[in-house]
Design an enzyme around this catalytic site. Structure first.
Site, mmCIF file in Angstrom:
data_model
loop_
_atom_site.group_PDB
_atom_site.id
_atom_site.type_symbol
_atom_site.label_atom_id
_atom_site.label_comp_id
_atom_site.label_asym_id
_atom_site.label_seq_id
_atom_site.Cartn_x
_atom_site.Cartn_y
_atom_site.Cartn_z
ATOM 1 C CG ASP A 1 7.916 -4.195 2.609
ATOM 2 O OD1 ASP A 1 7.639 -5.337 2.095
ATOM 3 O OD2 ASP A 1 7.718 -4.111 4.333
ATOM 4 C CE LYS A 2 1.506 -4.708 -0.735
ATOM 5 N NZ LYS A 2 0.341 -4.647 0.293
ATOM 6 N NE ARG B 1 -1.340 -8.779 4.499
ATOM 7 C CZ ARG B 1 -0.554 -8.422 5.694
ATOM 8 N NH1 ARG B 1 -0.400 -7.115 6.303
ATOM 9 N NH2 ARG B 1 0.132 -9.462 6.396
ATOM 10 C CG ASP C 1 0.887 -8.965 -0.324
ATOM 11 O OD1 ASP C 1 0.060 -9.664 -0.124
ATOM 12 O OD2 ASP C 1 0.672 -7.361 0.795
#
Length: 1222
Positions: A495-496, A646, A712
């Protein structure tokens, strides 16, 4: 036998049976006829003439009957076959054979309970309990199904329920669902001892002891049997302590307010039943984590009053979760516990941090203690905490010698043992005066020799070492059988957010506000509308301990310089901007990719409150919701995403004045999230964790493929992948959907408009299902979005086939939902890849549990253990729980907290793995076995000390994954892979050494036995001591600090292992043959050398027959030479087959192993040269002539050199594990 389809995730199949009367069972009735037939034939052919044959036949029949009884103990399937008859009608059956799904425990025969119609004999229902779970008969489906709890009713039904009105209703609910109890019955000592004493390897060892007794080794056999019993008793006592410890894991009952009989009354939590209405809140016990009174007693649906809870005990998610009541939601909406219903459920075992009592003015139940009102959904072992405890108790496959690969290995060795036994029987039968009883006994001993007595304990010790090492690194494991899989991992998925990137976010500002959309405006300079959105649209909460919630939202509020009160009011620390009050939240959903809030404020100069809706979410999701999006809306957020930031879009909507705050909760979410005004893009940078680059590089350099699976934005994910160098190329292509989905579609409609587009939009390649994937990935790395994954997976068979070919080569999966993460993992496993998944304990749960190796890490924990943390094991064995706060770098017993005891036994030391004294490399010794057992006692005492605290507690284990790291660093992945590889290599070399010893043993007990070779008790004891020490230190090998590019071989049966074992045995065999030949020549030439009794074939003075019965041990040059050379062969086996680099410590680094080998070699040389005459005298070794001494030394050196050359040649040619990725 009737078979039924899979019941659920726990039960694979259920078959129905009735129990036969005792006499008619398969282990009694057939043998009744066999004994009768045996007596008739023996009497018919003559008892005196065939006395020995008759006794042997009787022993064979008795052994078959004992084995049939033991197989009933070992296998539920055999017990069912021999003692039950199948029954098609479940309502007439007495028992059910329940077969669980893989890795969920063992099959069981369980009693079926019936329910009769009142006043008649008609059976109207049936149920059984399997692994603490109740299954009931479904008349419609004609099969059993898991007990259904009221978890899918409408919100209106829950709100209308007013609890149980009388005792009869409570009694009916108790009969159906049971009470809220997680009791575990601790069995008596003798029950556990009988279970362990009837385990396969223990029975085998007792059989060997009996054979040794028959071979006139009484003293040695009795000492061995006594040690086995003492050892088993020690393990049983340890097992009882572990059971008591696990029993205390459940919540201790405490008093709680329950609404029954139209009034609130106190009731113990263990008396709760499904359907009770209870009051929950923050208890008065204090703030210590783990305080029992603070834990939710069972799974509850929140009816009235919001809560903030800590779920880290279950999921590993350190961010407190906000729980909302259902009282203001649509009454026709159904509860979905797996999706958005989690927002309203308080899970058992979690802790209430803060609660808000229901409003006094609103209608509905209100508890006397001002707690939140909740509905009991699930109780006992069916709660979230109960399921986790069930995993610790049942759902774990033990790492033992009882697996298919081991039995195939034993069958491989059995071929040689059968050949050796046949040789002895044929050659021995040529002399009619030989004792057939003694001959049969020796053949039996040869056949039993192929099961190395050290095998179970040695394999278990290898796994134990890895688990103990991981626990010291703050990695806890609930499913130890996955350790070897870690050594076979091919694809590592990450996962990031929170895994590769840090949670210490930096809010750069807001973009898209001015004429230049790319300009980032600092938060202190943004317009008031944007400030209101950022200040209100979040899920933060203010507790006594401070602000808790999502790190990004905390960073944003802190950068704004606003503060949040306990009453959900947000107030600026400076300036004259009016504060705001949050009235209602539509929480963030992974499926919707957005959240919305209704907030209000009082405008200056007025007393009226004005309301507005604030929304934030993924830019592509909010785009259609804006009434006036900027011209360069898409280009702006794509630009920042490409930089790795983000990006979230912000929007707001004026709601005007409302009649009262409760009306805000009644506004539909669709209305709040439409017709929005654009308020900018908040740009947040997510810096990489300190060690992410080094970890990814090390993993990729170790011949693993690395993949990112994140929810994301694809551009952000691709940027992070580029920063970490996931790919090999500079251009990454993203599978992009068509821009004009409404246009007319050609014949190949499914592919219309789908293209591979580069991150910067400079390259576009149409999607072609016929394209050659190697050509595509030769110059580009690939990224597939969740939309693209759904398109390919849900399309035509041709699209799915293309996806299967494409999947292993994708570097990034972005904007994928939690279910899609799980889909990626399962599809990779369908293709035969061994997968590892690393993520947090929330959105990644499905992928973590389906991966071969799932590692959940705490997102808010430190990246390194505290310097003050002690790596030693806790000395406390009282069973009391002390759970350290998340992020302390400790488990519930400190960093030295140990791995779990699976199936309630000391984990690595299996129920079927008692210690057996070594049989001296192929020859049985006498009373000297006590010293051998003394060393093994010390070894096992050390193991027992390590295992004393090896029960994984609820603070360490996680429902999210088999492995849980208490540190947020991804370095734990390297640790897990290193230990997995070390375990694989250790297991492989143990099998090689044991196989060579077993083959030498077969030769020693056949050819050399006929030549009269026999060892003394002292010789056998010394050999056993040296073997035990070497095996012990092999299992203690530690992995290297850096992963190697070379991969280990994945299993035992490979060309390298088979070839090196056979060729090394050929070298050892030739060495033994030459030694015996030379020893015979020297024996004949030496007139004073004693002659072996069996070679002399002396005449029994009492019977006058040429007896085959062996006399007492007589030292001579043959048995002395064979003893020394056999010890040298075994030391050579350890030295040559110890692998070391590149996976584990070299022999020079494993000090214990090195000293054991050097000490053994020194003793061998001293015995061969007569350097220690005192020791030679104790061991009854005859003195060799100088010439024979030289020949023995030369033979040992030649054997070592040739065997070493053979092994290293095989290793060079066939010893590397192959990676499917270049």
């Amino acid at each position: 036998m009737a078979n039924y389809p899979r019941i659920d995730e726990l039960v694979q199949s259920v078959t129905y049976h009735n129990v036969k009367p005792v006499f008619f069972r398969g282990y009694i009735l057939p043998f009744f006829y066999l004994y009768g037939l045996w007596f008739y034939l023996w009497y018919l052919y003559g008892i005196n003439e065939y006395f020995e044959a008759g006794l042997i036949s009787l022993a064979a029949i008795g052994m078959l009957q004992i084995l049939s009884l033991l197989f009933c103990q070992w296998s539920v399937h055999v017990r069912c076959f021999l003692s039950c008859r199948s029954e098609k009608d479940a309502l007439k059956a007495q028992v059910a054979k329940v077969v669980p799904t893989p890795n969920n425990g063992s099959s069981e025969l369980v009693k079926i309970h019936r329910e009769w119609e009142e006043g008649s004999d008609k059976v109207v229902g049936a149920w059984f309990i399997f692994q603490k779970t109740k299954y009931v008969w479904d008349e419609n489906k004609k099969s059993f199904k898991g007990l259904e709890f009221p978890t899918n009713l409408t919100f209106g039904e829950y709100m209308e329920w007013k609890g149980f009105q009388d005792d009869a209703d409570v009694h009916n609910a108790e009969n159906k669902y049971g009470k809220n109890q997680m009791d575990m019955v601790v069995p008596e000592f003798w029950e556990l001892f009988v279970e362990r004493a009837t385990a396969p390897f223990f029975v085998f060892q007792v059989l060997c002891v009996a054979l040794w007794c028959l071979d006139q080794y009484w003293h040695y056999s009795l000492v061995t049997l006594g040690m086995l019993v003492i050892f088993e008793c020690t393990l049983v006592f340890q097992q009882l302590r572990n059971m008591a410890d696990i029993r205390r894991m459940g919540n201790k009952p405490y008093m709680i307010q329950v609404y029954r009989g139209r009034r609130w009354r106190p009731l113990s939590t263990d008396q709760l039943v499904v359907g009770d209405i209870v009051s929950v809140g923050r208890s008065q016990g204090g703030n210590e984590v783990g305080t029992t009174a603070h834990l939710i007693p069972c799974d509850l649906l929140l009816l009235r009053g919001p809560c903030i809870v800590d779920e880290s005990m279950l999921t590993g998610e350190s961010v407190p979760q906000m729980k909302e009541p259902i009282e203001v939601l649509d009454s026709n909406r159904e509860l979905d516990p797996e999706l958005d219903g989690k927002l309203h459920i308080l899970f058992g075992g979690t802790r209430v941090l803060q609660h808000t009592p229901p409003g006094k003015t609103s209608a509905g139940l209100r508890a006397q203690d001002n707690g939140c009102v909740a509905y009991v959904l699930r109780t006992g072992f069916d709660t979230s905490q109960g399921r986790l405890l069930r995993t610790i108790l049942f759902g774990v496959k033990r790492v033992t010698a009882n697996n298919l690969e081991t039995f195939c290995f034993i069958l491989f060795l059995l071929v040689f043992a059968v050949a050796a036994a046949s040789y002895v029987w044929i050659k021995g039968s040529e002399d009619e005066k030989r004792n057939k009883y003694q001959l049969f006994l020796e053949c039996t001993l040869i056949l039993t020799s192929v099961v190395p007595p050290e095998l179970p304990i040695e394999l278990s010790m290898a796994v134990n070492t890895s688990l103990l090492s991981l626990s010291k690194l703050s990695v806890f494991c609930t499913e130890p059988f996955r350790i070897p899989f870690a050594g076979k991992v091919e694809i590592c998925c990450f996962d990031k957010t929170g895994t590769l990137t840090s949670d210490r976010l930096v809010v750069e500002g807001v973009a898209g506000l001015g004429s230049n959309m790319s300009t980032v405006t600092p938060l202190q300079e943004v317009p008031p509308e944007t400030v209101r959105v950022l200040a209100t649209c979040h899920s933060l909460a203010q507790l006594d301990d401070g602000l808790v919630g999502d790190p990004m939202e905390k960073a944003t509020l802190s950068a704004l310089d606003w503060t949040l009160t306990k009453g959900d009011a947000v107030i600026p620390r400076r300036g004259k901007t009016p504060g705001m009050k949050i009235f209602h939240r539509n929480h963030f959903s992974s499926a919707l990719k957005r959240m919305s809030v209704v907030a209000g404020c009082t405008l200056p100069g007025t007393t009226d409150a004005t309301y507005l809706a604030t929304v934030k979410g993924a830019p592509e999701t909010l785009g259609p919701m804006f009434s006036d999006p900027p011209a360069k809306y898409k280009e702006t957020y794509l630009e920042f995403s490409r930089r790795g930031a983000r990006v979230l879009a912000l929007g707001w909507k004026e709601l005007g004045r409302l009649a009262n705050p409760s009306q805000a909760r009644e506004l539909p979410r669709e209305y709040l999230e439409s017709g929005l005004h654009f308020a900018g893009f908040v740009v947040v940078s997510c810096p990489l964790k300190v060690d992410s680059r080094s970890v990814i590089k090390e993993i990729m350099d170790a011949s693993h493929k690395v993949t990112m699976i994140t929810g994301d934005n694809p551009l952000t994910a691709c940027h992070v992948a580029g920063e970490l160098r996931f790919g090999r190329h500079t251009v990454m292509l993203i599978l992009t959907p068509p821009t004009s989905p409404t246009r007319a579609k050609p014949e190949n409609a499914n592919l219309s408009g789908w293209v591979w587009e580069s991150v910067h939009g400079t390259l576009s390649i149409p999607l072609d299902l016929e394209a050659d994937i190697p050509d595509l990935i030769a110059e580009h790395d690939l990224c597939v979005t969740g939309e693209g994954l759904a398109f390919l997976h849900g399309g035509t068979p041709k699209q799915r086939a293309f996806l299967l070919k494409l999947l292993p080569h994708v570097r990034v999966f972005a904007r994928v939902a939690p279910k899609q993460k799980e889909l990626v993992i399962t599809m990779l496993e369908e293709l035969g890849y061994v997968t590892l998944m690393c993520g947090d304990g929330t959105n990644d749960v499905g992928a973590l549990k389906h991966a071969h190796v799932g590692v959940a890490i705490l997102s808010d924990a430190p990246e390194r253990p505290s310097e003050r943390s002690s790596p030693t094991l806790s000395s406390s064995s009282s069973g009391s729980q002390h759970r350290w706060p998340p992020g302390s770098g400790r488990g519930s017993r400190g960093m030295g907290g140990s791995p779990p005891i699976m199936n309630l036994g000391p984990l690595p030391v299996d129920n079927n793995a008692p210690i057996s004294p070594s049989r001296g490399g192929g020859h049985r010794g006498g009373g000297g076995g006590a010293n051998n057992n003394t060393l093994r006692q010390r070894v096992m005492r050390g193991l027992e000390d390590e295992e004393r605290d090896m029960v994984v507690r609820l603070g360490d284990a996680s429902i999210a994954a088999p492995f849980t790291s208490k540190l947020s660093s991804t370095q734990c992945i390297c640790h897990v892979i290193k230990q997995g590889r070390c375990t694989l290599v250790t297991t492989l070399q143990m099998f090689k050494i044991l196989a060579l010893n077993a083959l030498i043993l077969a030769y020693s007990q056949s050819v050399l036995y006929l030549d009269g070779v026999k060892f003394s008790d002292a010789q056998a004891t010394l050999q056993g001591l040296l073997l035990a020490a070497c095996f012990f230190f092999i299992s203690r090998s530690k992995p290297l600090k850096v992963l190697s590019r070379q991969r280990p071989l994945p299993n035992i049966f490979n060309l390298y292992t088979i070839l090196t074992v056979l060729l090394q045995f050929a070298v050892h065999f030739a060495c033994l043959v030459l030694l015996v030949r030379q020893a015979k020549q020297h024996s004949i030439g030496d007139e004073e050398a004693p002659v072996p009794a069996t070679i002399a074939n002396s005449t029994d003075t009492e019977t006058g027959e040429k007896g085959f019965q062996e006399d007492e041990f007589h030292p001579n040059i043959i048995n002395s030479g064979v003893y020394i050379i056999s010890m040298a062969l075994q030391v050579a086996n350890f030295t040559i087959n110890y692998r070391g680099h590149p996976f584990m410590q070299n022999l020079s680094e494993n000090k214990g192993m090195l000293l054991s080998i050097l000490g053994s070699a020194g003793v061998i040389v001293a015995l061969a040269t007569g350097f220690l005459p005192g020791l030679s005298g104790q061991l009854e070794i005859v003195e060799f002539s100088p010439q024979f001494q030289l020949e023995v030394i030369e033979l040992m050196l030649a054997d070592f050199a040739l065997a070493y050359l053979v092994d290293r040649t095989c290793l060079y040619l066939f010893g590397d594990g192959k990676s499917r990725f270049n």
